[in-house]
Design a protein around this motif. Sequence first.
Motif: not given
Length: 227
Positions: A158-175
């Motif tokens: 598996g992969i640890s999420l801590s420290g990973k880069n995530v692209a969040l496309v869209g920053y409305g209410d859900i984002g």
Amino acid sequence: MVLKDNNQNITNVTSSHKNRLLISALPFVNMKNRFYSHPVIKQFEVTWMNSAQQMTEEELLEMLPTYDGWILGDDPCSRKVLQAGKSGALKAVVKWGVGTDNIDFAALTDLNIDFNNTPGVFGKEVADLAFAYLVMLSRHVIKIHNHVLLGEWIKPPGISLSGKNVALVGYGDIGKNISKHLHSAEMNVHVYEVDAARTTGLSDTSLRVWPESISEMDAIILACALT
């Protein structure tokens, strides 16, 4: 008022001298017992359409012209359907929920049909699900589950999420709600948003222009409209 058995495909609430309303949004239909006596609903003669997921275009072409209003879910709200409705009594359309990918807005404008949706709802619930998917994929949850059903106990790294880069496309209410989950997992959140007004108040988050640095991201979450 006439209530048919819940196993019936269509439930009508009939009354004279009332505008007719078609409700095909499945979540709304599934909760119809909560809304029968609502003051707004009682103003209409209502048909609750209990379809498997959505009505077909053929069904709507036949039924919609006889209704003044329509509350839909994922049903096809195409120009063809709206033209059929406009040829009859249709005056207004409401989308249950936020997403409007299935709505032909140009046709609504051309046909002078009023439209509205319900923004600001389900943001937390969708965010929960998006984050669950991220954990499921990073930790191979489905793969482990399937092997356990076979009596096998595998241990993929598996992969640890801590420290990973995530692209969040869209920053409305859900984002925004997804972002809270990502920060709780100590991820580096990079927001891609075309509407700068939505990004006010960003904290511990970088704002980027698509597709800037997208190859550096460990995960991409799409929380934007399909445009």
